[in-house]
Design a protein around this motif. Structure first.
Motif, short mmCIF file in Angstrom:
data_model
loop_
_atom_site.label_atom_id
_atom_site.label_comp_id
_atom_site.label_asym_id
_atom_site.label_seq_id
_atom_site.Cartn_x
_atom_site.Cartn_y
_atom_site.Cartn_z
N SER A 148 -4.75 -4.42 -11.91
CA SER A 148 -4.88 -5.42 -10.31
C SER A 148 -5.07 -4.36 -9.36
O SER A 148 -4.85 -2.88 -8.70
N LEU A 149 -5.99 -4.99 -7.99
CA LEU A 149 -6.43 -4.07 -6.57
C LEU A 149 -4.68 -3.72 -6.25
O LEU A 149 -4.27 -2.80 -5.45
N ARG A 150 -3.71 -5.12 -6.32
CA ARG A 150 -2.46 -4.83 -5.77
C ARG A 150 -1.70 -3.77 -6.22
O ARG A 150 -1.02 -2.79 -5.18
N LYS A 151 -2.45 -3.34 -7.46
CA LYS A 151 -1.42 -2.12 -8.22
C LYS A 151 -1.78 -1.43 -7.99
O LYS A 151 -1.17 0.08 -7.43
N TYR A 152 -3.09 -1.47 -7.43
CA TYR A 152 -3.34 -0.04 -7.62
C TYR A 152 -3.30 0.66 -6.18
O TYR A 152 -2.60 1.79 -5.75
N LEU A 153 -3.29 0.05 -4.64
CA LEU A 153 -2.87 -0.19 -3.25
C LEU A 153 -1.50 0.34 -3.67
O LEU A 153 -0.94 1.27 -2.38
N HIS A 154 -0.95 -0.40 -4.12
CA HIS A 154 0.87 -0.01 -4.09
C HIS A 154 0.96 1.44 -4.69
O HIS A 154 1.84 2.02 -4.39
N GLN A 155 0.11 2.14 -5.01
CA GLN A 155 0.46 3.83 -5.70
C GLN A 155 -0.50 4.79 -4.15
O GLN A 155 0.07 5.40 -5.01
N ASN A 194 -5.17 -10.74 -7.50
CA ASN A 194 -6.16 -11.77 -8.35
C ASN A 194 -7.38 -11.03 -8.61
O ASN A 194 -8.37 -11.58 -8.97
N ILE A 195 -7.76 -9.63 -7.90
CA ILE A 195 -8.40 -8.34 -8.25
C ILE A 195 -8.16 -8.15 -9.09
O ILE A 195 -7.79 -6.62 -9.33
#
Length: 279
Positions: A148-155, A194-195
């Motif tokens: 997810s985009l959220r997972k990427y941004l969290h990193q 959800n992205i």
């Protein structure tokens, strides 16, 4: 949509196996179950598939379920393979003691399948198949290796996403949402979770469980979305239009630019109150 069922080839229910598959989870099992995938295992030598007009219905003998990688309020998502394709398998389970919740989850499943069947766009997740095998429903889609985009941004470090990538992500999300609106559909739960991303950072909008046709959405009464991304008219349970997705898109843009969680200093409920009162 007509009966959303998976049938065993040749009719019948396969004896004890069929009865086991049809039993709903007790509330305790629903909360504590390590895996729901056992309910979708085809008996040795059997082919469980859809019949009649249910061309979307999965042949469970082709389904290989692997690792769980995401968990939602009422769902779990597994990686796997289906007929040689790498897929994501979203499973939703009905708790036995909550009839209202069970009915709503079934309605959402039917709605999501109906919408996915009609969507074809490079920036919308691709539908593969679906299956309803009480107490578990599953929706099988293409697998996105980037998560997810959220997972990427969290990193990422705050404010560290390169502007070229910010523009690429924003444009592709916008294209997917523009297509969705051109089909008369509101997403209603657009958020970074959800992205989905592939290995090349290409975008696919996913999860249409609470989406609806704009002509049929009505008010937001009884609606359950995600407060940090939810438009004020939905929080206030008022009539809403595609503008609610535009609001959520703006929150997602802020996320991409900052790599931070929206309203991180507040609880989701506090964020909802702040948005409802100040916007």
């Amino acid at each position: 949509m007509k009966s959303l069922q998976c049938f065993k080839q040749g009719g019948g229910n396969g004896g004890g196996q069929g009865k086991r598959l049809e039993r709903r989870l007790s509330l305790g099992e629903y909360k504590k179950a390590v895996s729901w995938s056992k309910y979708l295992v085809a008996p040795p030598g059997a082919k469980i598939r859809g019949g009649g007009e249910e061309l979307w219905s999965a042949d469970l003998s082709k389904l290989e379920i692997r690792t769980k990688f995401a968990t939602g309020r009422h769902s779990r998502v597994y990686s796997g393979r289906y007929g040689g394709l790498e897929v994501a398998i979203k499973m939703v389970s009905q708790p036995e003691e909550d009839a209202a919740l069970a009915a709503e989850l079934e309605r959402q499943f039917a709605s999501e399948v109906a919408l996915l069947l009609r969507l074809r766009h490079p920036n919308i997740i691709s539908f593969v198949a679906a299956c309803k095998k009480p107490p578990v429903f599953c929706i099988i889609t293409e697998y996105m290796a980037g998560g997810s985009l959220r997972k990427y941004l969290h990193q990422q470090e705050p404010h560290s996403v390169p502007i070229e990538l910010v523009l690429k992500l924003a444009l592709e999300i916008a294209r997917g949402m523009s297509y969705l609106h051109s089909q008369g559909i509101l997403h209603r739960d657009l958020k970074s979770e959800n992205i989905l991303l592939d290995g090349d950072m290409s975008v696919k909008v996913a999860d249409f469980g609470i989406s609806c046709l704009e002509s049929q959405c009505g008010s937001g009464k009884g609606f359950t979305g995600t407060y940090r991304w939810m438009a004020p008219e939905m929080i206030k349970e008022k009539h809403h239009t595609r503008k609610v997705d535009v609001y959520s898109f703006g929150i997602v843009l802020w996320e991409i630019l900052t790599a931070l969680v929206p309203f991180s200093e507040m609880t989701p409920e506090q964020a909802a109150v702040a948005v409802a009162l100040k916007v």
